[in-house]
Design a protein around this motif. Structure first.
Motif, PDB file in Angstrom:
ATOM      1  N   SER A 190       0.835  -1.212   0.000  1.00 41.90           N
ATOM      2  CA  SER A 190       0.000   0.000   0.000  1.00 41.90           C
ATOM      3  C   SER A 190       0.863   1.252   0.000  1.00 41.90           C
ATOM      4  CB  SER A 190      -0.921   0.000   1.222  1.00 41.90           C
ATOM      5  OG  SER A 190      -1.816  -1.100   1.181  1.00 41.90           O
ATOM      6  N   ALA A 191       1.979   1.201   0.733  1.00 44.66           N
ATOM      7  CA  ALA A 191       2.899   2.344   0.716  1.00 44.66           C
ATOM      8  C   ALA A 191       3.463   2.566  -0.682  1.00 44.66           C
ATOM      9  CB  ALA A 191       4.026   2.125   1.716  1.00 44.66           C
ATOM     10  N   GLY A 192       3.775   1.476  -1.384  1.00 44.57           N
ATOM     11  CA  GLY A 192       4.249   1.616  -2.755  1.00 44.57           C
ATOM     12  C   GLY A 192       3.206   2.211  -3.669  1.00 44.57           C
ATOM     13  N   LEU A 193       1.949   1.764  -3.519  1.00 48.00           N
ATOM     14  CA  LEU A 193       0.872   2.320  -4.350  1.00 48.00           C
ATOM     15  C   LEU A 193       0.608   3.781  -4.019  1.00 48.00           C
ATOM     16  CD1 LEU A 193      -1.666  -0.664  -4.363  1.00 48.00           C
ATOM     17  CD2 LEU A 193       0.027  -0.052  -6.107  1.00 48.00           C
ATOM     18  N   LEU A 194       0.711   4.126  -2.727  1.00 51.05           N
ATOM     19  CA  LEU A 194       0.517   5.530  -2.344  1.00 51.05           C
ATOM     20  C   LEU A 194       1.606   6.412  -2.950  1.00 51.05           C
ATOM     21  CD1 LEU A 194      -0.900   7.717  -0.696  1.00 51.05           C
ATOM     22  CD2 LEU A 194       0.518   7.057   1.263  1.00 51.05           C
ATOM     23  N   SER A 195       2.834   5.945  -2.881  1.00 52.96           N
ATOM     24  CA  SER A 195       3.933   6.707  -3.481  1.00 52.96           C
ATOM     25  C   SER A 195       3.732   6.840  -4.986  1.00 52.96           C
ATOM     26  CB  SER A 195       5.271   6.033  -3.194  1.00 52.96           C
ATOM     27  OG  SER A 195       5.498   5.923  -1.797  1.00 52.96           O
ATOM     28  N   ALA A 196       3.299   5.760  -5.625  1.00 52.33           N
ATOM     29  CA  ALA A 196       3.053   5.824  -7.062  1.00 52.33           C
ATOM     30  C   ALA A 196       1.942   6.811  -7.394  1.00 52.33           C
ATOM     31  CB  ALA A 196       2.690   4.433  -7.589  1.00 52.33           C
ATOM     32  N   SER A 197       0.891   6.847  -6.560  1.00 52.98           N
ATOM     33  CA  SER A 197      -0.205   7.791  -6.799  1.00 52.98           C
ATOM     34  C   SER A 197       0.263   9.230  -6.658  1.00 52.98           C
ATOM     35  CB  SER A 197      -1.351   7.506  -5.820  1.00 52.98           C
ATOM     36  OG  SER A 197      -1.871   6.210  -6.002  1.00 52.98           O
ATOM     37  N   LEU A 198       1.089   9.476  -5.631  1.00 49.36           N
ATOM     38  CA  LEU A 198       1.598  10.828  -5.434  1.00 49.36           C
ATOM     39  C   LEU A 198       2.486  11.252  -6.598  1.00 49.36           C
ATOM     40  CD1 LEU A 198       2.435  10.738  -1.612  1.00 49.36           C
ATOM     41  CD2 LEU A 198       0.421  11.734  -2.726  1.00 49.36           C
ATOM     42  N   VAL A 199       3.354  10.350  -7.042  1.00 50.98           N
ATOM     43  CA  VAL A 199       4.206  10.669  -8.183  1.00 50.98           C
ATOM     44  C   VAL A 199       3.379  10.902  -9.435  1.00 50.98           C
ATOM     45  CG1 VAL A 199       5.960   9.721  -9.738  1.00 50.98           C
ATOM     46  CG2 VAL A 199       6.228   9.500  -7.273  1.00 50.98           C
ATOM     47  N   ASP A 200       2.369  10.045  -9.640  1.00 48.18           N
ATOM     48  CA  ASP A 200       1.513  10.206 -10.809  1.00 48.18           C
ATOM     49  C   ASP A 200       0.760  11.534 -10.757  1.00 48.18           C
ATOM     50  OD1 ASP A 200       0.207   9.220 -13.237  1.00 48.18           O
ATOM     51  OD2 ASP A 200      -1.583   9.088 -11.986  1.00 48.18           O
ATOM     52  N   ARG A 201       0.296  11.900  -9.572  1.00 43.44           N
ATOM     53  CA  ARG A 201      -0.407  13.179  -9.443  1.00 43.44           C
ATOM     54  C   ARG A 201       0.541  14.346  -9.703  1.00 43.44           C
ATOM     55  NH1 ARG A 201      -3.766  14.023  -4.036  1.00 43.44           N
ATOM     56  NH2 ARG A 201      -4.765  12.189  -4.991  1.00 43.44           N
ATOM     57  N   ALA A 202       1.763  14.237  -9.190  1.00 41.40           N
ATOM     58  CA  ALA A 202       2.741  15.307  -9.422  1.00 41.40           C
ATOM     59  C   ALA A 202       3.098  15.400 -10.902  1.00 41.40           C
ATOM     60  CB  ALA A 202       3.997  15.058  -8.589  1.00 41.40           C
ATOM     61  N   ARG A 203       3.281  14.240 -11.557  1.00 40.48           N
ATOM     62  CA  ARG A 203       3.596  14.247 -12.983  1.00 40.48           C
ATOM     63  C   ARG A 203       2.434  14.827 -13.787  1.00 40.48           C
ATOM     64  NH1 ARG A 203       9.023  13.698 -13.454  1.00 40.48           N
ATOM     65  NH2 ARG A 203       9.788  11.850 -12.357  1.00 40.48           N
ATOM     66  N   THR A 204       1.220  14.451 -13.420  1.00 43.20           N
ATOM     67  CA  THR A 204       0.053  14.978 -14.134  1.00 43.20           C
ATOM     68  C   THR A 204      -0.060  16.484 -13.975  1.00 43.20           C
ATOM     69  OG1 THR A 204      -1.095  12.871 -13.786  1.00 43.20           O
ATOM     70  CG2 THR A 204      -2.440  14.776 -14.373  1.00 43.20           C
ATOM     71  N   GLU A 205       0.178  16.958 -12.748  1.00 47.54           N
ATOM     72  CA  GLU A 205       0.116  18.399 -12.515  1.00 47.54           C
ATOM     73  C   GLU A 205       1.219  19.121 -13.284  1.00 47.54           C
ATOM     74  OE1 GLU A 205      -1.227  22.005 -10.963  1.00 47.54           O
ATOM     75  OE2 GLU A 205      -2.152  20.020 -11.077  1.00 47.54           O
ATOM     76  N   GLN A 206       2.407  18.541 -13.295  1.00 47.63           N
ATOM     77  CA  GLN A 206       3.503  19.152 -14.043  1.00 47.63           C
ATOM     78  C   GLN A 206       3.181  19.176 -15.536  1.00 47.63           C
ATOM     79  OE1 GLN A 206       7.234  17.103 -13.640  1.00 47.63           O
ATOM     80  NE2 GLN A 206       8.350  18.551 -14.914  1.00 47.63           N
ATOM     81  N   HIS A 207       2.636  18.059 -16.040  1.00 41.71           N
ATOM     82  CA  HIS A 207       2.272  18.007 -17.453  1.00 41.71           C
ATOM     83  C   HIS A 207       1.187  19.031 -17.766  1.00 41.71           C
ATOM     84  CE1 HIS A 207       1.644  16.356 -21.419  1.00 41.71           C
ATOM     85  NE2 HIS A 207       0.374  16.131 -21.157  1.00 41.71           N
TER      86      HIS A 207
END
Length: 403
Positions: A150-167
């Motif tokens: 779950s910690a890995g999925l949470l980190s992936a979600s945060l990274v994905d959200r940051a990448r989406t916001e940056q994009h």
């Protein structure tokens, strides 16, 4: 399929950048979860030793190699458990699901993977035989699987959200840049149109009216009315002065003369309009000469207008405020890491009084500095080594192959 039926082209291929962005959260989930399970495997090895597994291996009169093998087996079993949880969870694509479904997927995969883990540890001869150890190891393994994944999925979600916001921000910046470019193109188009009307149509009409007034004056002169003829000639001369001075000056302020030819040509025409008692010249650096001579690569019109208007304002200030009699303009280009990206460098030196303050106020040059800074450049006003005024302009630009 009939001949008239259109073939489905299928989904559009993704750009390489989009594919990499889509894979990034998965890599983050694997990295974070893998790290968690490695740490848990080490903790499980310590737990095996603390519950008596190490002592049991020694009691069985095992050699050092045998005891070490038992410890390595415990470590490998827990690492394999983590690998199964990671692979099984990601195979069900949890990142595309809501969080309750993600937790449920992780729990089910961890529960299924815990069974062979307990069986493998129980088969080890040095495993403590107490039921408490089996229950504790099974429960901790299940919780570790859920928490670690779950910690890995949470980190992936945060990274994905940051990448989406940056994009999203990059896309907004690109849209804003395109809008600015479109506005600049429209401004230049309107300037050209007004310049053509002032420089062409309006001046043609004024010339026509002036010629008509001259003919009427000649007719009055022939008719013996010299006073009215002289009056008409006076108004014809006044109209000609308006055409030569006011209309030409207005057309130049809308679109500088020679701007279509190039930055150098426009500055040369600007200097030629100065009074004959002013010694003015322009010097081109080697880099800029090579850049202009190479396939006609030139500065885009938007940046070209910024340079021309800034040099014009600098020359005007030198003559008006500095009472200069000599003006020297030096223009050159500095390369950057991008072969198509250059920095236009301009210095305008005069022999006037120069600015009186160490950090002089720009006044009319302020808007020119704002335009330069908006394009990533700079504008500074100071004193040259001779004591006169010096204006320094740096303006990045991308070469325009079409000119």
């Amino acid at each position: 399929m009939s001949a008239g039926t259109a073939r489905d082209p299928g989904p559009a291929p993704q750009e390489p950048g989009a594919v990499l962005r889509a894979r990034e959260p998965t890599r983050v989930a694997i990295l974070v979860s893998g790290t968690n399970f490695v740490l848990y495997s080490l903790v499980s090895l310590a737990g095996w030793a603390g519950w008596g597994g190490l002592q049991a291996a020694i009691t069985h009169e095992r050699s050092v190699v045998g005891v070490t093998i038992d410890g390595v087996v415990v470590l490998l079993v827990n690492l394999a458990f983590g690998a199964v949880v990671i692979a099984g969870t990601l195979a069900l694509h949890p990142l595309s699901r809501p969080w309750p479904a993600r937790v449920l997927v992780v729990f089910c995969v961890a529960a299924v993977a815990s069974v062979p883990r307990i069986l493998a540890l129980a088969a080890l001869s040095s495993t403590p035989s107490s039921g408490a150890y089996v229950v504790a190891v099974g429960t901790l393994g299940l919780l570790a699987g859920v928490v670690g994944m779950s910690a890995g999925l949470l980190s992936a979600s945060l990274v994905d959200r940051a990448r989406t916001e940056q994009h999203r921000r990059e896309e907004e910046a690109r849209r804003a840049a395109r809008a600015v470019e479109e506005l600049q193109d429209e401004e230049i188009r309107v300037r050209r149109h007004v310049f053509d009307q002032l420089h062409g149509t309006l001046q043609f009409h004024l010339v026509t009216v002036t010629a008509g007034l001259d003919r009427v004056a000649e007719q009055l002169q022939d008719a013996g009315d010299a006073a009215r003829a002289a009056d008409l000639r006076h108004w014809a001369e006044t109209l000609e002065e308006i055409r030569e001075q006011d209309v030409r000056s207005l057309s130049h302020s809308v679109f500088p003369s020679g701007a279509d030819l190039g930055t150098q040509q426009a500055i040369q025409l600007l200097l030629r309009r100065l009074p004959p008692q002013i010694d003015a010249s322009i010097e081109l650096g080697d880099n800029y000469r090579r850049l202009v001579s190479h396939d006609g690569l030139r500065m885009p019109m938007a940046e070209r207008l910024v340079v021309i208007y800034t040099v014009e304002e600098a020359v005007t200030n030198a003559l008006k405020h500095g009472r200069a009699s000599t003006v020297r303009v030096r223009a050159d280009a500095e390369p950057t890491d991008d072969p198509d990206r250059w920095v236009f460098v301009t210095q305008v030196d005069d022999d006037g009084t120069g600015p009186a303050q160490p950090v002089p106020a720009l006044h009319g040059l302020r808007r020119h500095r704002e335009r330069a800074e908006h394009r990533g450049g700079s504008l500074e006003l100071g004193v040259n080594p001779s004591g006169g005024g010096r204006l320094s302009l740096r303006l990045p630009f991308t070469v325009d192959p079409d000119g």
